[in-house]
Design a protein around this motif. Sequence first.
Motif, PDB file in Angstrom:
ATOM      1  N   GLU A  52       0.877  -1.164   0.000  1.00  0.00           N
ATOM      2  CA  GLU A  52       0.000   0.000   0.000  1.00  0.00           C
ATOM      3  C   GLU A  52       0.917   1.216   0.000  1.00  0.00           C
ATOM      4  OE1 GLU A  52      -3.781   1.581   2.678  1.00  0.00           O
ATOM      5  OE2 GLU A  52      -2.478  -0.008   3.404  1.00  0.00           O
ATOM      6  N   VAL A  53       0.804   2.048  -1.014  1.00  0.00           N
ATOM      7  CA  VAL A  53       1.823   3.072  -1.188  1.00  0.00           C
ATOM      8  C   VAL A  53       1.211   4.432  -1.489  1.00  0.00           C
ATOM      9  CG1 VAL A  53       2.137   2.594  -3.660  1.00  0.00           C
ATOM     10  CG2 VAL A  53       4.030   3.548  -2.349  1.00  0.00           C
ATOM     11  N   VAL A  54       1.892   5.458  -0.987  1.00  0.00           N
ATOM     12  CA  VAL A  54       1.519   6.838  -1.289  1.00  0.00           C
ATOM     13  C   VAL A  54       2.774   7.569  -1.724  1.00  0.00           C
ATOM     14  CG1 VAL A  54       0.612   9.000  -0.371  1.00  0.00           C
ATOM     15  CG2 VAL A  54      -0.305   6.831   0.454  1.00  0.00           C
ATOM     16  N   TYR A  55       2.695   8.201  -2.865  1.00  0.00           N
ATOM     17  CA  TYR A  55       3.793   9.047  -3.325  1.00  0.00           C
ATOM     18  C   TYR A  55       3.327  10.498  -3.263  1.00  0.00           C
ATOM     19  CZ  TYR A  55       6.674  11.669  -6.567  1.00  0.00           C
ATOM     20  OH  TYR A  55       7.461  12.646  -7.125  1.00  0.00           O
ATOM     21  N   ARG A  56       4.073  11.318  -2.517  1.00  0.00           N
ATOM     22  CA  ARG A  56       3.720  12.738  -2.389  1.00  0.00           C
ATOM     23  C   ARG A  56       4.803  13.606  -3.016  1.00  0.00           C
ATOM     24  NH1 ARG A  56       3.774  15.375   2.365  1.00  0.00           N
ATOM     25  NH2 ARG A  56       5.078  13.908   3.515  1.00  0.00           N
ATOM     26  N   HIS A  57       4.380  14.609  -3.749  1.00  0.00           N
ATOM     27  CA  HIS A  57       5.305  15.584  -4.316  1.00  0.00           C
ATOM     28  C   HIS A  57       4.855  16.967  -3.861  1.00  0.00           C
ATOM     29  CE1 HIS A  57       7.763  17.970  -6.850  1.00  0.00           C
ATOM     30  NE2 HIS A  57       8.063  17.021  -7.725  1.00  0.00           N
ATOM     31  N   ALA A  58       5.679  17.616  -3.040  1.00  0.00           N
ATOM     32  CA  ALA A  58       5.337  18.931  -2.492  1.00  0.00           C
ATOM     33  C   ALA A  58       5.785  20.038  -3.447  1.00  0.00           C
ATOM     34  CB  ALA A  58       5.991  19.107  -1.126  1.00  0.00           C
ATOM     35  N   ASN A  59       5.301  21.234  -3.177  1.00  0.00           N
ATOM     36  CA  ASN A  59       5.724  22.447  -3.893  1.00  0.00           C
ATOM     37  C   ASN A  59       5.578  22.333  -5.402  1.00  0.00           C
ATOM     38  OD1 ASN A  59       6.523  23.676  -1.442  1.00  0.00           O
ATOM     39  ND2 ASN A  59       8.399  22.458  -1.487  1.00  0.00           N
ATOM     40  N   LEU A  60       4.383  22.027  -5.815  1.00  0.00           N
ATOM     41  CA  LEU A  60       4.133  21.791  -7.230  1.00  0.00           C
ATOM     42  C   LEU A  60       2.965  22.654  -7.706  1.00  0.00           C
ATOM     43  CD1 LEU A  60       5.636  19.716  -8.986  1.00  0.00           C
ATOM     44  CD2 LEU A  60       3.719  18.170  -8.637  1.00  0.00           C
TER      45      LEU A  60
ATOM     46  N   GLU B 172       0.555  20.382  -3.114  1.00  0.00           N
ATOM     47  CA  GLU B 172       1.134  19.051  -3.005  1.00  0.00           C
ATOM     48  C   GLU B 172       0.291  18.060  -3.797  1.00  0.00           C
ATOM     49  OE1 GLU B 172       3.023  17.769   0.691  1.00  0.00           O
ATOM     50  OE2 GLU B 172       1.511  16.196   0.744  1.00  0.00           O
ATOM     51  N   MET B 173       0.945  17.315  -4.693  1.00  0.00           N
ATOM     52  CA  MET B 173       0.242  16.335  -5.513  1.00  0.00           C
ATOM     53  C   MET B 173       0.596  14.942  -4.998  1.00  0.00           C
ATOM     54  SD  MET B 173      -0.075  16.467  -9.675  1.00  0.00           S
ATOM     55  CE  MET B 173      -0.758  18.128  -9.786  1.00  0.00           C
ATOM     56  N   THR B 174      -0.416  14.102  -4.868  1.00  0.00           N
ATOM     57  CA  THR B 174      -0.231  12.807  -4.208  1.00  0.00           C
ATOM     58  C   THR B 174      -0.896  11.697  -5.000  1.00  0.00           C
ATOM     59  OG1 THR B 174      -0.291  13.976  -2.082  1.00  0.00           O
ATOM     60  CG2 THR B 174      -0.529  11.595  -2.015  1.00  0.00           C
ATOM     61  N   ILE B 175      -0.195  10.594  -5.088  1.00  0.00           N
ATOM     62  CA  ILE B 175      -0.741   9.381  -5.715  1.00  0.00           C
ATOM     63  C   ILE B 175      -0.920   8.318  -4.634  1.00  0.00           C
ATOM     64  CG2 ILE B 175      -0.111   7.396  -7.171  1.00  0.00           C
ATOM     65  CD1 ILE B 175       1.273   9.367  -9.057  1.00  0.00           C
ATOM     66  N   PHE B 176      -2.061   7.665  -4.661  1.00  0.00           N
ATOM     67  CA  PHE B 176      -2.340   6.545  -3.763  1.00  0.00           C
ATOM     68  C   PHE B 176      -2.541   5.286  -4.606  1.00  0.00           C
ATOM     69  CE2 PHE B 176      -4.056  10.423  -1.977  1.00  0.00           C
ATOM     70  CZ  PHE B 176      -3.738  10.388  -0.637  1.00  0.00           C
ATOM     71  N   ALA B 177      -2.039   4.178  -4.140  1.00  0.00           N
ATOM     72  CA  ALA B 177      -2.285   2.930  -4.864  1.00  0.00           C
ATOM     73  C   ALA B 177      -1.977   1.728  -3.983  1.00  0.00           C
ATOM     74  CB  ALA B 177      -1.428   2.861  -6.130  1.00  0.00           C
TER      75      ALA B 177
ATOM     76  N   MET C 226      -8.725  15.484 -10.314  1.00  0.00           N
ATOM     77  CA  MET C 226      -7.480  14.746 -10.503  1.00  0.00           C
ATOM     78  C   MET C 226      -7.740  13.487 -11.319  1.00  0.00           C
ATOM     79  SD  MET C 226      -4.886  16.299  -9.162  1.00  0.00           S
ATOM     80  CE  MET C 226      -3.665  14.985  -9.251  1.00  0.00           C
ATOM     81  N   ARG C 227      -6.838  13.228 -12.231  1.00  0.00           N
ATOM     82  CA  ARG C 227      -6.890  11.957 -12.956  1.00  0.00           C
ATOM     83  C   ARG C 227      -5.665  11.153 -12.570  1.00  0.00           C
ATOM     84  NH1 ARG C 227      -5.487  10.414 -19.032  1.00  0.00           N
ATOM     85  NH2 ARG C 227      -6.175   8.263 -18.915  1.00  0.00           N
ATOM     86  N   ALA C 228      -5.855   9.898 -12.252  1.00  0.00           N
ATOM     87  CA  ALA C 228      -4.733   9.014 -11.924  1.00  0.00           C
ATOM     88  C   ALA C 228      -4.913   7.732 -12.702  1.00  0.00           C
ATOM     89  CB  ALA C 228      -4.691   8.726 -10.432  1.00  0.00           C
ATOM     90  N   TYR C 229      -3.862   7.252 -13.318  1.00  0.00           N
ATOM     91  CA  TYR C 229      -3.981   6.054 -14.137  1.00  0.00           C
ATOM     92  C   TYR C 229      -2.656   5.307 -14.175  1.00  0.00           C
ATOM     93  CZ  TYR C 229      -1.694   8.883 -17.749  1.00  0.00           C
ATOM     94  OH  TYR C 229      -0.807   9.666 -18.442  1.00  0.00           O
ATOM     95  N   THR C 230      -2.719   4.084 -14.661  1.00  0.00           N
ATOM     96  CA  THR C 230      -1.524   3.258 -14.716  1.00  0.00           C
ATOM     97  C   THR C 230      -0.922   3.270 -16.115  1.00  0.00           C
ATOM     98  OG1 THR C 230      -2.813   1.292 -15.270  1.00  0.00           O
ATOM     99  CG2 THR C 230      -2.396   1.707 -12.930  1.00  0.00           C
ATOM    100  N   SER C 231       0.379   3.060 -16.165  1.00  0.00           N
ATOM    101  CA  SER C 231       1.075   3.025 -17.449  1.00  0.00           C
ATOM    102  C   SER C 231       2.259   2.069 -17.336  1.00  0.00           C
ATOM    103  CB  SER C 231       1.551   4.436 -17.807  1.00  0.00           C
ATOM    104  OG  SER C 231       2.175   4.443 -19.071  1.00  0.00           O
ATOM    105  N   SER C 232       2.214   1.042 -18.124  1.00  0.00           N
ATOM    106  CA  SER C 232       3.295   0.059 -18.117  1.00  0.00           C
ATOM    107  C   SER C 232       4.350   0.483 -19.126  1.00  0.00           C
ATOM    108  CB  SER C 232       2.717  -1.308 -18.487  1.00  0.00           C
ATOM    109  OG  SER C 232       3.726  -2.283 -18.421  1.00  0.00           O
TER     110      SER C 232
END
Length: 233
Positions: A71-79, A147-152, A113-119
């Motif tokens: 279970e992972v969260v990627y956060r990118h601040a100051n964007l 701050e932009m964040t991805i959850f997956a 927000m749109r979030a999607y997968t890409s192989s």
Amino acid sequence: MSLFLRAALVVLCCMFVLIPSFTTAATDQGLHARCESHSFKNGKTFSSCTDLPVLDSFLHFSYALETGALEVVYRHANLESSSWIAWAINPTKTGMLGAQAIVAYRNSTSGVMRAYTSSINSYAPRLQESPLSIRVTQVSAEYIDREMTIFANLLLYPNTTVVNHLWQDGPLKEGDTLGMHSMSGDHLKSITSLDLLSGQVTSTKSVDGNMLLVKQIHGVVNALSWGILMAGT
Ligand SMILES: *[C@@H]1O[C@H](CO)[C@@H](O)[C@H](O)[C@H]1NC(C)=O
Ligand SMILES: *[C@@H]1O[C@H](CO)[C@@H](O)[C@H](O)[C@H]1NC(C)=O
């Protein structure tokens, strides 16, 4: 024996950048990681977090070794809101081919927000939507306070302990197409290996005198690139 790492950057139909670099193993996990003070607004907590070495980025995760459930969260601040972000792991290899990415951006019209997968199956990925080779569920993203964040939730092979991961951000162009990210500095260093058990990242450091090869084939259009990691010993 020192690790040999080769990071390369490929630009959609236009440019080709190769950065061979030697690396020294260095862990960047401070005693007081900044990520530790972050609290998620839904009260969610994770067993590990790590301050990534570049691009104002943080990774939070909980991992079950015996099942491979991550279970992972990627956060990118100051964007800026007109940005895209991507985070990818390569669950099986050290190279770029086979990397499994999650991409997110904010729709400039709707604000959603749109979030999607890409192989990633080529060295010139366009990060278009495609299924991953590993199971992924609960993909979502948000943009709050710059701050932009991805959850997956990912399902890795059981007993996976170390993965390569990469992260990136770039500008969103007209029509919400992904524009090429910066080709300098930190944008070329956003690759590490991640120890899922300790949470530690091993960063790569370029040695002075690296060759930087840029082969420009066409003019720069809406280009998008992605870092490549090739490691051997
Ligand atoms: C953004 O949202 C608008 C309105 O909902 C929609 O028509 C458009 O297709 C979306 N753009 C993208 C790139 O998803
Ligand atoms: C994972 O490791 C445990 C302990 O070594 C082992 O019993 C189990 O069979 C392994 N699982 C897989 C799928 O390899």
